[in-house]
Design a protein around this motif. Structure first.
Motif, mmCIF file in Angstrom:
data_model
loop_
_atom_site.group_PDB
_atom_site.id
_atom_site.type_symbol
_atom_site.label_atom_id
_atom_site.label_comp_id
_atom_site.label_asym_id
_atom_site.label_seq_id
_atom_site.Cartn_x
_atom_site.Cartn_y
_atom_site.Cartn_z
ATOM 1 N N PRO A 78 0.802 -1.225 0.000
ATOM 2 C CA PRO A 78 0.000 0.000 0.000
ATOM 3 C C PRO A 78 0.834 1.273 0.000
ATOM 4 C CG PRO A 78 -0.114 -1.089 2.132
ATOM 5 C CD PRO A 78 0.544 -2.042 1.205
ATOM 6 N N PHE A 79 1.941 1.299 0.744
ATOM 7 C CA PHE A 79 2.799 2.486 0.727
ATOM 8 C C PHE A 79 3.303 2.767 -0.686
ATOM 9 C CE2 PHE A 79 4.440 2.443 5.413
ATOM 10 C CZ PHE A 79 3.141 2.630 5.850
ATOM 11 N N THR A 80 3.720 1.706 -1.380
ATOM 12 C CA THR A 80 4.253 1.883 -2.734
ATOM 13 C C THR A 80 3.155 2.345 -3.691
ATOM 14 O OG1 THR A 80 5.905 0.150 -2.335
ATOM 15 C CG2 THR A 80 5.469 0.739 -4.618
ATOM 16 N N LEU A 81 1.973 1.796 -3.553
ATOM 17 C CA LEU A 81 0.853 2.218 -4.399
ATOM 18 C C LEU A 81 0.536 3.703 -4.199
ATOM 19 C CD1 LEU A 81 -1.536 -0.852 -4.037
ATOM 20 C CD2 LEU A 81 -0.399 -0.093 -6.133
ATOM 21 N N ILE A 82 0.511 4.143 -2.954
ATOM 22 C CA ILE A 82 0.232 5.554 -2.675
ATOM 23 C C ILE A 82 1.346 6.437 -3.216
ATOM 24 C CG2 ILE A 82 -0.049 7.262 -0.844
ATOM 25 C CD1 ILE A 82 -1.394 5.080 0.822
ATOM 26 N N ALA A 83 2.604 6.005 -3.028
ATOM 27 C CA ALA A 83 3.733 6.783 -3.536
ATOM 28 C C ALA A 83 3.668 6.901 -5.052
ATOM 29 C CB ALA A 83 5.045 6.132 -3.107
ATOM 30 N N ALA A 84 3.346 5.800 -5.738
ATOM 31 C CA ALA A 84 3.222 5.839 -7.197
ATOM 32 C C ALA A 84 2.077 6.759 -7.617
ATOM 33 C CB ALA A 84 3.003 4.427 -7.736
ATOM 34 N N ALA A 85 0.978 6.711 -6.876
ATOM 35 C CA ALA A 85 -0.168 7.560 -7.194
ATOM 36 C C ALA A 85 0.179 9.035 -7.047
ATOM 37 C CB ALA A 85 -1.351 7.208 -6.293
ATOM 38 N N GLU A 86 1.026 9.363 -6.064
ATOM 39 C CA GLU A 86 1.361 10.761 -5.823
ATOM 40 C C GLU A 86 2.308 11.343 -6.872
ATOM 41 O OE1 GLU A 86 1.771 12.633 -2.055
ATOM 42 O OE2 GLU A 86 1.275 10.793 -0.981
ATOM 43 N N MET A 87 2.746 10.538 -7.803
ATOM 44 C CA MET A 87 3.479 11.091 -8.935
ATOM 45 C C MET A 87 2.512 11.755 -9.915
ATOM 46 S SD MET A 87 6.442 8.199 -9.596
ATOM 47 C CE MET A 87 7.426 9.347 -10.576
ATOM 48 N N LYS A 88 1.207 11.478 -9.734
ATOM 49 C CA LYS A 88 0.189 12.064 -10.608
ATOM 50 C C LYS A 88 -0.795 12.945 -9.856
ATOM 51 C CE LYS A 88 -2.456 12.765 -14.193
ATOM 52 N NZ LYS A 88 -2.038 13.632 -15.309
ATOM 53 N N ILE A 89 -1.216 12.521 -8.673
ATOM 54 C CA ILE A 89 -2.218 13.273 -7.925
ATOM 55 C C ILE A 89 -1.555 14.060 -6.801
ATOM 56 C CG2 ILE A 89 -3.995 11.579 -8.454
ATOM 57 C CD1 ILE A 89 -3.727 10.484 -5.652
ATOM 58 N N THR A 90 -2.289 14.985 -6.224
ATOM 59 C CA THR A 90 -1.759 15.822 -5.156
ATOM 60 C C THR A 90 -1.744 15.061 -3.833
ATOM 61 O OG1 THR A 90 -3.954 16.698 -4.602
ATOM 62 C CG2 THR A 90 -2.673 17.882 -6.272
ATOM 63 N N ALA A 91 -0.948 15.561 -2.894
ATOM 64 C CA ALA A 91 -0.918 14.974 -1.560
ATOM 65 C C ALA A 91 -2.276 15.098 -0.886
ATOM 66 C CB ALA A 91 0.158 15.660 -0.717
#
Length: 304
Positions: A78-91
């Motif tokens: 889950p941490f990696t998924l969120i980190a990957a997502a934050e390359m596109k979406i905002t914090a």
């Protein structure tokens, strides 16, 4: 709650909300996998020091395979998924989407126990879907394939938290919380070691990035866990679970103030819909009900 309990609750929410801020800063430089490896390894070592001081190290050796599985379910993936997502979406958006974890915890718990959610809980799930739709469809980010994938990655991370919560309840029911947290982070570090070696950072790491990762690991993750578990001990699971409502608020605040992320008109109503959904889902799962524990475990084991 006593004043000290309120301060601890706000402190945990502020730390976990800030985790999205520091991930958003570090992930473009380090990449998702190396950044999370650094986070869980440093956090695990920090928690290991706490375990040593508490003389709990022998407990870590009793179930190495279990900690590897827990680390994968509740940290590495889950941490990696969120980190990957934050390359596109905002914090800010990542923090709000992560608040859907109790919704997935309800579904996972109901399937596992063979029970049917109440009408109120089903209404909460529907409200959560509406909130995500408002956040994504009416937000400032351009709606394209990459945005959809990033949102799906964030929601998938919430599902993994829920699955991990059920696993933790079954396998580590009688394990000391500090031991569980330490084993989880070190297990996650072991899971991500080879992928990190295969995918090292492509950019030069600056001092600012190092500081961001250290704060993310030691403050947001390690310290956040210690304070949260102490809060559970003082006020019980039901009281500690209210942190679910505060984390996205702090995530939104930190992203807006420190990263200058735009606060679109769709964010407040979307956030209210998601938090309303969480309230409906968790309202009947507090107290001594066994259904409260998966949601609490899923949320608490996110070192965000």
């Amino acid at each position: 709650m006593a004043i000290i309990d309120v301060v601890m609750l706000l402190g945990v929410a502020a730390l976990w909300g800030a985790s999205f801020l520091f991930m958003r800063q570090a992930v473009p430089v380090l990449g998702p996998i190396p950044m999370i490896e650094a986070r869980v390894l440093v956090a695990g070592l920090g928690l290991l020091l706490v375990a040593v001081l508490m003389r709990r190290v022998p407990d870590l050796r009793r179930d190495v395979r279990g900690f590897l599985a827990l680390g994968a379910l509740m940290a590495a993936v889950p941490f990696t998924l969120i980190a990957a997502a934050e390359m596109k979406i905002t914090a800010s958006l990542a923090a709000v989407l992560n608040a859907t974890t109790p919704l997935f915890a309800l579904l996972v718990s109901s399937i596992r126990q063979g029970t049917r959610p109440s009408r109120m809980q089903l209404a909460g799930v529907a409200l959560g879907v509406a909130g995500v739709t408002v956040l994504v469809g009416l937000g400032p980010l351009r709606l394209d394939g990459m945005l959809v994938l990033a949102v799906l990655a964030s929601l998938l991370a919430s599902l993994f938290y829920a699955l991990g919560g059920v696993y933790a309840k079954v396998r580590f029911r009688d394990t000391h919380p500090v031991v569980t947290a330490t084993g989880q982070q070190l297990g996650a570090a072991a899971c991500l070691l080879l992928p990190t070696l295969a995918l090292p950072p492509r950019h030069a790491v600056t001092g600012g990035i190092v500081v961001a990762v250290l704060v993310l690991a030691l403050a947001c993750t390690a310290l956040g866990f210690v304070v949260f578990f102490q809060l559970v001990k003082r006020v019980g699971p039901a009281g500690a679970l209210t942190v679910t409502f505060l984390v996205p608020l702090f995530g939104l605040l930190w992203g807006t103030v420190f990263l200058g992320e735009p606060l679109s008109w769709s964010m407040p109503p979307g956030l209210l819909l998601v938090l309303g959904a969480v309230f409906l889902v968790t309202e009947r799962r507090t107290g001594t009900s066994p259904r409260a524990r998966p949601a609490l475990r899923a949320r608490s084991s996110r070192a965000n």
